[in-house]
Design a protein around this motif. Structure first.
Motif, PDB file in Angstrom:
ATOM      1  N   ALA A 104      35.841  33.432  42.213  1.00  0.00           N
ATOM      2  CA  ALA A 104      37.007  32.545  42.153  1.00  0.00           C
ATOM      3  C   ALA A 104      37.815  32.629  43.433  1.00  0.00           C
ATOM      4  O   ALA A 104      38.263  31.614  43.985  1.00  0.00           O
ATOM      5  N   VAL A 105      38.001  33.862  43.932  1.00  0.00           N
ATOM      6  CA  VAL A 105      38.773  34.049  45.163  1.00  0.00           C
ATOM      7  C   VAL A 105      38.072  33.401  46.344  1.00  0.00           C
ATOM      8  O   VAL A 105      38.680  32.663  47.129  1.00  0.00           O
ATOM      9  N   THR A 106      36.776  33.653  46.497  1.00  0.00           N
ATOM     10  CA  THR A 106      36.070  33.144  47.671  1.00  0.00           C
ATOM     11  C   THR A 106      35.771  31.649  47.595  1.00  0.00           C
ATOM     12  O   THR A 106      35.310  31.061  48.569  1.00  0.00           O
ATOM     13  N   SER A 107      36.042  31.039  46.448  1.00  0.00           N
ATOM     14  CA  SER A 107      35.868  29.581  46.361  1.00  0.00           C
ATOM     15  C   SER A 107      36.857  28.847  47.256  1.00  0.00           C
ATOM     16  O   SER A 107      36.628  27.699  47.648  1.00  0.00           O
ATOM     17  N   GLY A 108      37.985  29.516  47.575  1.00  0.00           N
ATOM     18  CA  GLY A 108      39.020  28.855  48.375  1.00  0.00           C
ATOM     19  C   GLY A 108      39.821  27.849  47.580  1.00  0.00           C
ATOM     20  O   GLY A 108      40.623  27.093  48.138  1.00  0.00           O
ATOM     21  N   ARG A 109      39.628  27.841  46.251  1.00  0.00           N
ATOM     22  CA  ARG A 109      40.327  26.867  45.399  1.00  0.00           C
ATOM     23  C   ARG A 109      41.180  27.550  44.328  1.00  0.00           C
ATOM     24  O   ARG A 109      41.488  26.969  43.296  1.00  0.00           O
ATOM     25  N   LEU A 110      41.559  28.779  44.584  1.00  0.00           N
ATOM     26  CA  LEU A 110      42.371  29.531  43.628  1.00  0.00           C
ATOM     27  C   LEU A 110      43.765  28.911  43.544  1.00  0.00           C
ATOM     28  O   LEU A 110      44.374  28.585  44.568  1.00  0.00           O
ATOM     29  N   ILE A 111      44.279  28.725  42.321  1.00  0.00           N
ATOM     30  CA  ILE A 111      45.606  28.106  42.190  1.00  0.00           C
ATOM     31  C   ILE A 111      46.622  29.009  41.496  1.00  0.00           C
ATOM     32  O   ILE A 111      47.793  28.648  41.384  1.00  0.00           O
ATOM     33  N   ARG A 112      46.186  30.169  41.037  1.00  0.00           N
ATOM     34  CA  ARG A 112      47.146  31.131  40.490  1.00  0.00           C
ATOM     35  C   ARG A 112      46.650  32.544  40.766  1.00  0.00           C
ATOM     36  O   ARG A 112      45.463  32.762  41.042  1.00  0.00           O
ATOM     37  N   ALA A 113      47.591  33.479  40.723  1.00  0.00           N
ATOM     38  CA  ALA A 113      47.239  34.873  40.979  1.00  0.00           C
ATOM     39  C   ALA A 113      46.395  35.432  39.835  1.00  0.00           C
ATOM     40  O   ALA A 113      46.445  34.944  38.696  1.00  0.00           O
ATOM     41  N   LEU A 114      45.614  36.461  40.141  1.00  0.00           N
ATOM     42  CA  LEU A 114      44.771  37.134  39.155  1.00  0.00           C
ATOM     43  C   LEU A 114      45.282  38.564  38.947  1.00  0.00           C
ATOM     44  O   LEU A 114      45.989  39.111  39.786  1.00  0.00           O
ATOM     45  N   GLU A 115      44.864  39.140  37.835  1.00  0.00           N
ATOM     46  CA  GLU A 115      45.341  40.495  37.523  1.00  0.00           C
ATOM     47  C   GLU A 115      44.280  41.240  36.713  1.00  0.00           C
ATOM     48  O   GLU A 115      43.608  40.655  35.861  1.00  0.00           O
ATOM     49  N   VAL A 116      44.155  42.518  37.006  1.00  0.00           N
ATOM     50  CA  VAL A 116      43.259  43.381  36.241  1.00  0.00           C
ATOM     51  C   VAL A 116      44.046  43.995  35.093  1.00  0.00           C
ATOM     52  O   VAL A 116      45.126  44.547  35.303  1.00  0.00           O
ATOM     53  N   VAL A 117      43.513  43.920  33.875  1.00  0.00           N
ATOM     54  CA  VAL A 117      44.149  44.524  32.700  1.00  0.00           C
ATOM     55  C   VAL A 117      43.143  45.492  32.086  1.00  0.00           C
ATOM     56  O   VAL A 117      42.197  45.081  31.401  1.00  0.00           O
ATOM     57  N   GLY A 118      43.349  46.771  32.352  1.00  0.00           N
ATOM     58  CA  GLY A 118      42.444  47.785  31.812  1.00  0.00           C
ATOM     59  C   GLY A 118      41.029  47.553  32.305  1.00  0.00           C
ATOM     60  O   GLY A 118      40.782  47.295  33.488  1.00  0.00           O
ATOM     61  N   PHE A 119      40.082  47.638  31.375  1.00  0.00           N
ATOM     62  CA  PHE A 119      38.675  47.425  31.715  1.00  0.00           C
ATOM     63  C   PHE A 119      38.174  46.064  31.239  1.00  0.00           C
ATOM     64  O   PHE A 119      36.971  45.800  31.250  1.00  0.00           O
ATOM     65  N   ASP A 120      39.107  45.187  30.826  1.00  0.00           N
ATOM     66  CA  ASP A 120      38.723  43.860  30.350  1.00  0.00           C
ATOM     67  C   ASP A 120      38.344  42.968  31.525  1.00  0.00           C
ATOM     68  O   ASP A 120      38.836  43.154  32.650  1.00  0.00           O
ATOM     69  N   PRO A 121      37.490  41.966  31.302  1.00  0.00           N
ATOM     70  CA  PRO A 121      37.194  40.998  32.360  1.00  0.00           C
ATOM     71  C   PRO A 121      38.474  40.285  32.789  1.00  0.00           C
ATOM     72  O   PRO A 121      39.391  40.080  31.992  1.00  0.00           O
ATOM     73  N   VAL A 122      38.547  39.926  34.053  1.00  0.00           N
ATOM     74  CA  VAL A 122      39.740  39.238  34.566  1.00  0.00           C
ATOM     75  C   VAL A 122      39.830  37.847  33.936  1.00  0.00           C
ATOM     76  O   VAL A 122      38.836  37.121  33.867  1.00  0.00           O
ATOM     77  N   ASP A 123      41.029  37.500  33.472  1.00  0.00           N
ATOM     78  CA  ASP A 123      41.256  36.183  32.871  1.00  0.00           C
ATOM     79  C   ASP A 123      41.274  35.128  33.980  1.00  0.00           C
ATOM     80  O   ASP A 123      42.145  35.141  34.853  1.00  0.00           O
ATOM     81  N   LEU A 124      40.313  34.207  33.937  1.00  0.00           N
ATOM     82  CA  LEU A 124      40.214  33.157  34.962  1.00  0.00           C
ATOM     83  C   LEU A 124      40.576  31.780  34.411  1.00  0.00           C
ATOM     84  O   LEU A 124      40.306  30.767  35.062  1.00  0.00           O
ATOM     85  N   THR A 125      41.205  31.755  33.250  1.00  0.00           N
ATOM     86  CA  THR A 125      41.593  30.469  32.650  1.00  0.00           C
ATOM     87  C   THR A 125      42.519  29.708  33.595  1.00  0.00           C
ATOM     88  O   THR A 125      43.566  30.227  34.016  1.00  0.00           O
ATOM     89  N   ASP A 126      42.136  28.460  33.940  1.00  0.00           N
ATOM     90  CA  ASP A 126      42.936  27.598  34.819  1.00  0.00           C
ATOM     91  C   ASP A 126      43.279  28.286  36.141  1.00  0.00           C
ATOM     92  O   ASP A 126      44.344  28.042  36.726  1.00  0.00           O
ATOM     93  N   ALA A 127      42.401  29.153  36.627  1.00  0.00           N
ATOM     94  CA  ALA A 127      42.676  29.871  37.869  1.00  0.00           C
ATOM     95  C   ALA A 127      42.105  29.164  39.090  1.00  0.00           C
ATOM     96  O   ALA A 127      42.549  29.395  40.211  1.00  0.00           O
TER      97      ALA A 127
END
Length: 283
Positions: A142-165
């Motif tokens: 998502a980051v390297t796509s160059g089309r990221l529109i919101r910040a991302l965050e790590v929560v514990g060991f869960d997969p990063v939420d990329l909804t509407d990202a």
């Protein structure tokens, strides 16, 4: 497979300063309307990126090598995570934060060069987004796509939420600098070799301690043996002296016995002579 035309348009739009995004987006949508109304509608629906997401996009475009190094390190750490102990993981987490914070500061400099405000809170979100990309392969794409529109965050060991990202179609991960299979195999082999070296070093340390203890024990036992042999030699000399003294005493006893026998015979002769002398006197 053909590339979605929105991907190229979105990549170009999110390269622009935030202040120019809306006007340029609308212009691009208007220009596409005649030839591809569906694409025009999708372009018009593109949302402006948040400040942290835009800065991450600038890093992807202008600091691609450093971003690639950070994400490749993240992929390596994910692959090695099962082999690391808690203390090592804690240290690596601190190092990862320091690395992403430094890269986020470079993002702030890129923003300042385009007269875009990047306060500490925004740079913190940039750093968090980079950490999320290091921790999750999909987030890296998502980051390297160059089309990221919101910040991302790590929560514990869960997969990063990329909804509407990500604006436009979800990235397929091909842009993410994921290590190749042979690279991963090489890294696994290196980690295995490093573990083997550490194990060998520990084994050598244990063997050295055991060898030192054995040498000390050998030296101690050698001293005890030498002292015992010395004492035994002394005792042997004392025994030999005692045996000689005993033999001499035996010889003396034999002589004493003969002398006593001779003395007894002489005494008997003297008694006979005395008795004869007394008899003669009485007569």
């Amino acid at each position: 497979m053909a590339t979605d035309p929105l991907v190229e348009v979105a990549f170009e739009l999110y390269a622009l300063p935030p202040a120019s995004f809306t006007a340029e987006r609308n212009a691009r949508a208007k220009a596409a309307k005649a030839d591809d109304p569906a694409l025009a509608k999708r372009i018009a629906a593109l949302r402006k990126a948040s400040a942290p997401a835009w800065i991450v996009g600038q890093l992807v475009r202008h600091r691609a090598e450093k971003v690639g190094q950070v994400l490749e390190l993240g992929a390596e750490l994910r692959d090695a995570q099962q082999d690391l102990d808690a203390a090592t993981l804690t240290q690596l987490t601190k190092d990862r934060r320091a690395l992403t914070s430094a890269l986020a500061r470079e993002g702030g400099e890129l923003a300042a060069a385009q007269e875009v405000n990047a306060p500490p809170a925004v740079l913190d979100e940039v750093s968090q987004t980079l950490q999320a990309a290091m921790a999750d392969a999909d987030a890296a794409a998502a980051v390297t796509s160059g089309r990221l529109i919101r910040a991302l965050e790590v929560v514990g060991f869960d997969p990063v939420d990329l909804t509407d990202a990500v604006a436009g179609p979800a990235p397929d991960g091909s842009a993410a600098p994921a290590p190749q299979v042979d690279e991963l195999a090489s890294r696994r082999a290196r980690r295995a070799a490093e573990r083997a070296v550490r194990d060998a070093e520990k084994a050598l340390e244990r063997a050295t301690r055991a060898s030192d203890e054995a040498r000390r024990a050998t030296a101690q036992h050698t001293r005890v043996r030498d002292e015992a042999n010395k004492r035994l030699a002394e005792l042997r000399r004392e025994i030999e002296a005692a045996e000689r003294a005993g033999a001499q005493a035996e010889e003396a006893l034999a002589e004493d016995a003969k002398s006593a026998e001779d003395a007894a015979a002489a005494e008997a002769d003297a008694r006979d002579a005395l008795e004869k002398a007394r008899a003669a006197l009485d007569a």
